[in-house]
Motif scaffolding. Structure first.
Motif, PDB file in Angstrom:
ATOM      1  N   VAL A  45       0.839  -1.211   0.000  1.00 51.98           N
ATOM      2  CA  VAL A  45       0.000   0.000   0.000  1.00 51.98           C
ATOM      3  C   VAL A  45       0.862   1.244   0.000  1.00 51.98           C
ATOM      4  O   VAL A  45       0.598   2.215  -0.726  1.00 51.98           O
ATOM      5  N   TYR A  46       1.936   1.238   0.791  1.00 50.96           N
ATOM      6  CA  TYR A  46       2.838   2.393   0.831  1.00 50.96           C
ATOM      7  C   TYR A  46       3.475   2.646  -0.527  1.00 50.96           C
ATOM      8  O   TYR A  46       3.546   3.794  -0.993  1.00 50.96           O
ATOM      9  N   LEU A  47       3.934   1.590  -1.186  1.00 47.00           N
ATOM     10  CA  LEU A  47       4.565   1.764  -2.491  1.00 47.00           C
ATOM     11  C   LEU A  47       3.563   2.229  -3.538  1.00 47.00           C
ATOM     12  O   LEU A  47       3.907   3.014  -4.433  1.00 47.00           O
ATOM     13  N   MET A  48       2.323   1.773  -3.448  1.00 46.67           N
ATOM     14  CA  MET A  48       1.300   2.257  -4.379  1.00 46.67           C
ATOM     15  C   MET A  48       1.074   3.752  -4.200  1.00 46.67           C
ATOM     16  O   MET A  48       0.976   4.513  -5.171  1.00 46.67           O
ATOM     17  N   LYS A  49       0.971   4.193  -2.955  1.00 50.03           N
ATOM     18  CA  LYS A  49       0.785   5.623  -2.698  1.00 50.03           C
ATOM     19  C   LYS A  49       2.011   6.411  -3.121  1.00 50.03           C
ATOM     20  O   LYS A  49       1.905   7.519  -3.668  1.00 50.03           O
ATOM     21  N   PHE A  50       3.208   5.846  -2.885  1.00 47.69           N
ATOM     22  CA  PHE A  50       4.437   6.531  -3.264  1.00 47.69           C
ATOM     23  C   PHE A  50       4.546   6.655  -4.777  1.00 47.69           C
ATOM     24  O   PHE A  50       5.011   7.678  -5.289  1.00 47.69           O
ATOM     25  N   GLN A  51       4.092   5.648  -5.482  1.00 48.72           N
ATOM     26  CA  GLN A  51       4.172   5.702  -6.938  1.00 48.72           C
ATOM     27  C   GLN A  51       3.258   6.783  -7.512  1.00 48.72           C
ATOM     28  O   GLN A  51       3.541   7.374  -8.549  1.00 48.72           O
ATOM     29  N   GLU A  52       2.138   7.044  -6.849  1.00 48.42           N
ATOM     30  CA  GLU A  52       1.221   8.055  -7.339  1.00 48.42           C
ATOM     31  C   GLU A  52       1.787   9.462  -7.209  1.00 48.42           C
ATOM     32  O   GLU A  52       1.394  10.360  -7.952  1.00 48.42           O
ATOM     33  N   SER A  53       2.740   9.654  -6.288  1.00 45.00           N
ATOM     34  CA  SER A  53       3.289  10.990  -6.058  1.00 45.00           C
ATOM     35  C   SER A  53       4.728  11.136  -6.504  1.00 45.00           C
ATOM     36  O   SER A  53       5.332  12.180  -6.309  1.00 45.00           O
ATOM     37  N   THR A  58       7.411   0.119 -11.576  1.00 46.05           N
ATOM     38  CA  THR A  58       6.399  -0.735 -10.969  1.00 46.05           C
ATOM     39  C   THR A  58       6.975  -2.060 -10.482  1.00 46.05           C
ATOM     40  O   THR A  58       6.250  -2.873  -9.929  1.00 46.05           O
ATOM     41  N   GLY A  59       8.280  -2.266 -10.692  1.00 42.95           N
ATOM     42  CA  GLY A  59       8.890  -3.534 -10.294  1.00 42.95           C
ATOM     43  C   GLY A  59       8.837  -3.768  -8.802  1.00 42.95           C
ATOM     44  O   GLY A  59       8.587  -4.887  -8.352  1.00 42.95           O
ATOM     45  N   ALA A  60       9.080  -2.718  -8.005  1.00 43.59           N
ATOM     46  CA  ALA A  60       9.080  -2.874  -6.551  1.00 43.59           C
ATOM     47  C   ALA A  60       7.698  -3.256  -6.047  1.00 43.59           C
ATOM     48  O   ALA A  60       7.552  -4.138  -5.196  1.00 43.59           O
ATOM     49  N   VAL A  61       6.681  -2.583  -6.578  1.00 43.29           N
ATOM     50  CA  VAL A  61       5.319  -2.910  -6.161  1.00 43.29           C
ATOM     51  C   VAL A  61       4.958  -4.335  -6.575  1.00 43.29           C
ATOM     52  O   VAL A  61       4.375  -5.096  -5.804  1.00 43.29           O
ATOM     53  N   GLY A  62       5.308  -4.684  -7.803  1.00 39.16           N
ATOM     54  CA  GLY A  62       5.033  -6.042  -8.259  1.00 39.16           C
ATOM     55  C   GLY A  62       5.730  -7.083  -7.415  1.00 39.16           C
ATOM     56  O   GLY A  62       5.154  -8.135  -7.103  1.00 39.16           O
ATOM     57  N   ALA A  63       6.975  -6.805  -7.001  1.00 39.53           N
ATOM     58  CA  ALA A  63       7.716  -7.750  -6.174  1.00 39.53           C
ATOM     59  C   ALA A  63       7.048  -7.946  -4.818  1.00 39.53           C
ATOM     60  O   ALA A  63       6.902  -9.075  -4.331  1.00 39.53           O
ATOM     61  N   VAL A  64       6.625  -6.842  -4.199  1.00 43.61           N
ATOM     62  CA  VAL A  64       5.978  -6.933  -2.890  1.00 43.61           C
ATOM     63  C   VAL A  64       4.648  -7.672  -2.993  1.00 43.61           C
ATOM     64  O   VAL A  64       4.310  -8.502  -2.141  1.00 43.61           O
ATOM     65  N   LEU A  65       3.890  -7.398  -4.048  1.00 40.59           N
ATOM     66  CA  LEU A  65       2.612  -8.086  -4.216  1.00 40.59           C
ATOM     67  C   LEU A  65       2.816  -9.583  -4.436  1.00 40.59           C
ATOM     68  O   LEU A  65       2.036 -10.407  -3.941  1.00 40.59           O
ATOM     69  N   LEU A 117      -2.626  -7.739 -12.324  1.00 40.39           N
ATOM     70  CA  LEU A 117      -2.972  -7.820 -13.742  1.00 40.39           C
ATOM     71  C   LEU A 117      -3.395  -6.467 -14.303  1.00 40.39           C
ATOM     72  O   LEU A 117      -3.143  -6.170 -15.477  1.00 40.39           O
ATOM     73  N   SER A 118      -4.006  -5.642 -13.481  1.00 43.09           N
ATOM     74  CA  SER A 118      -4.514  -4.366 -13.990  1.00 43.09           C
ATOM     75  C   SER A 118      -3.476  -3.256 -13.988  1.00 43.09           C
ATOM     76  O   SER A 118      -3.500  -2.383 -14.865  1.00 43.09           O
ATOM     77  N   ARG A 119      -2.519  -3.282 -13.038  1.00 43.04           N
ATOM     78  CA  ARG A 119      -1.609  -2.137 -12.907  1.00 43.04           C
ATOM     79  C   ARG A 119      -0.130  -2.509 -12.870  1.00 43.04           C
ATOM     80  O   ARG A 119       0.708  -1.688 -13.265  1.00 43.04           O
ATOM     81  N   TYR A 120       0.202  -3.696 -12.392  1.00 40.49           N
ATOM     82  CA  TYR A 120       1.607  -4.019 -12.152  1.00 40.49           C
ATOM     83  C   TYR A 120       2.023  -5.321 -12.829  1.00 40.49           C
ATOM     84  O   TYR A 120       2.886  -6.040 -12.328  1.00 40.49           O
ATOM     85  N   ALA A 121       1.418  -5.606 -13.962  1.00 36.30           N
ATOM     86  CA  ALA A 121       1.722  -6.859 -14.654  1.00 36.30           C
ATOM     87  C   ALA A 121       3.173  -6.898 -15.124  1.00 36.30           C
ATOM     88  O   ALA A 121       3.853  -7.919 -15.003  1.00 36.30           O
TER      89      ALA A 121
END
Length: 234
Positions: A45-53, A58-65, A117-121
């Motif tokens: 969640v933190y990385l998603m919010k950080f990516q928006e700002s 997207t690799g870091a978010v994908g890795a955490v997910l 699949l929708s954002r971090y594929a």
């Protein structure tokens, strides 16, 4: 006592079957796993919010997910095993509690898959591709370079030594070939951002090394067989 009561009572007394864990024991046993899942969930969640700002990959978010999915799958597996154990012992009330855990983690896992699949594929694809390459290297290198079938080969020296060190000779030959290709500037451009390309490169290296190793072993074995046959006749 009915049929189901007799079945439950008999299975409770079986010494070979471990008794089902209570909900308290299940939580106590898996509390570290739940903590890890919570950490990965909060970090995603933190990385998603950080990516928006900020501008970031997207690799870091994908890795955490993906790590969240991996740990959640362990929780689902543990819940299922406890539910199955409770079913064998006839503790049907415990099955409901474990089913809640299974359903909750499966629901979270499905939600995470949809987010990936929708954002971090692409980020998840890169992580999976790199993981496949590392796993292939960790499996192939010890398997080939420590092959007992080659290390225990006995025959005429130095042919036998060449067979025992065939993987190393193949690696040197392959490295020399790529060095010549690089010197002449005909090597393809590496595109490590593509998971499929990275997997293809790794499979190509492994395949070429295996073919060269098999060729070296085959040629040296044939030479050793000929020499052995000549010595026996003489």
């Amino acid at each position: 006592m009915g049929r189901w009561g007799e079945l439950a009572g008999r299975r409770r007394t079986e010494a070979t079957d471990e008794r089902p864990a209570s909900m308290e024991e299940f939580l106590e046993t898996n509390h570290q796993l739940f903590t890890v899942i919570g950490i990965f969930g909060a970090l995603s969640v933190y990385l998603m919010k950080f990516q928006e700002s900020a501008t970031t990959t997207t690799g870091a978010v994908g890795a955490v997910l993906l790590l969240f999915l991996l740990t959640s799958s362990v929780a689902v597996r543990n819940s299922y095993r406890c539910a199955e154990r409770a079913r064998r012992h006839g503790d049907y009330l415990l099955i409901f509690g474990f089913a809640v855990f299974m359903y909750a983690f499966v629901t979270l896992a499905v939600s995470v898959v949809l987010v990936i699949l929708s954002r971090y594929a692409q980020g998840a694809e890169n992580v999976l591709g790199s993981s496949f390459v590392y796993a292939l290297v960790f499996v192939y290198v010890p398997f080939v370079f420590r092959a007992d079938a080659l290390r225990e080969f006995e025959g005429a020296e130095p042919i036998a030594a060449g067979i025992r060190h065939a993987p190393h000779l193949a690696a040197v030959a392959l490295a020399g070939w790529y060095a010549v290709e690089w010197y002449h500037g005909v090597l393809p451009t590496l595109e490590l951002d593509s998971a499929a390309y990275s997997i293809g490169i790794a499979l190509s290296l492994v395949g070429n090394h295996f073919v060269i190793t098999a060729g070296v072993v085959g040629v040296l074995w044939a030479v050793n067989w000929v020499l052995t046959a000549v010595r026996e006749r003489s």
